[in-house]
Design an enzyme around this catalytic site. Structure first.
Site: not given
Ligand code: PEP
Length: 251
Positions: A9, A11, A94, A96, A167, A173, A213, A234
């Site tokens: 993703n 973003k 998601h 966000e 998630e 993040g 992460s 991400g």
């Molecule tokens: C995401 O935004 O779906 C995500 C998992 O981000 P990150 O891997 O940066 O934690």
């Protein structure tokens, strides 16, 4: 046997040049054949990425879509538009979108309906905040989001067209990955819930990604969990080398 599905993703990151180079790297270094790969670029680059990856098996999708077919929704994109430029998937729910843009479970469900009707497959994201986890509400929150997202869908739709991404919001993040035990615990509850509602055949086939992460250093231990079937990534998906390393997790 569930085929692992690892998706990036992107973003609101990267630009036209870096995305072009990324697609070239994906073309030049295909993932191991057992692994399904997906990328979710910013929507302005969707058509270009679809064209650049047309000769590959890489799934290309949007990061969200609106529930309405058209109209006065400045800044939004319709599911039919995502389909029209050749993308096959969309991420919905998601964290966000839920926490920054205020999408409710009801909004997510309406967007699911629109996406599926337009012919898009969906990655449905669910996850609890740290406050909810510390209050012991993880299962209630995650399974509630799951129930809302899947409400009314036919079993075949869930099997063939929906991927669930667990998630935890506190892991996105932040560098704080869920431990394999934490991830497995919630993934098993998601699969059990789907088995309860749709039967074990559907649940056994459901792909459940973990996101939060994920990086080359931890992907193998997460993928070793029996109910972790992939990753939605991400930060570590923004660099072609790092993404490539994720696709080559040890199994
Ligand atoms: C995401 O935004 O779906 C995500 C998992 O981000 P990150 O891997 O940066 O934690």
């Amino acid at each position: 046997m569930r085929r692992p599905f690892i998706a990036g993703n992107w973003k609101m990151n990267l630009d036209r040049a870096s995305i072009g180079a990324f697609c070239a790297a994906l073309r030049d270094n295909p993932a191991p054949s057992g692994v399904r790969v997906g990328v979710f670029p910013p929507s302005v680059y969707l058509a270009e990425v679809v064209a650049a990856l047309a000769a590959t098996d890489v799934v290309v999708g949007a990061q969200t879509c609106h529930s309405e077919r058209s109209g006065a929704f400045t800044g939004e994109i319709a599911a039919s538009m995502v389909k029209d430029v050749g993308a096959s998937h969309v991420i919905l729910g998601h964290s966000e979108r839920r926490h920054v843009f205020g999408e409710s479970d009801g909004d997510v469900r309406l967007r699911m309906t629109a996406a599926l009707a337009a012919g898009l497959d969906v990655i449905l994201c669910v996850g609890e905040t740290i406050a909810q986890r510390e209050a012991g509400a993880t299962a209630q929150v995650v399974l509630g989001q799951l129930d809302a997202g899947l409400a009314g869908l036919e079993p075949a739709t869930v099997t063939d067209r929906v991927t669930v991404a667990y998630e935890p919001v506190w892991a996105i993040g932040t560098g704080h990955t869920a431990t394999p035990d934490q991830a497995q615990d919630v993934h098993a509850q998601i699969r059990a819930r789907v088995a309860h509602g749709y039967g074990s055949d559907v649940a056994d086939k459901l792909i459940i990604q973990y996101g939060g992460s994920v990086k080359p250093a931890n992907v193998s231990e997460l993928m070793a969990c029996p109910d972790v079937d992939g990753a939605l990534v991400g930060g570590a998906s923004l660099d072609p080398n790092s993404f490539d390393a994720l696709l080559r997790f040890e199994s």
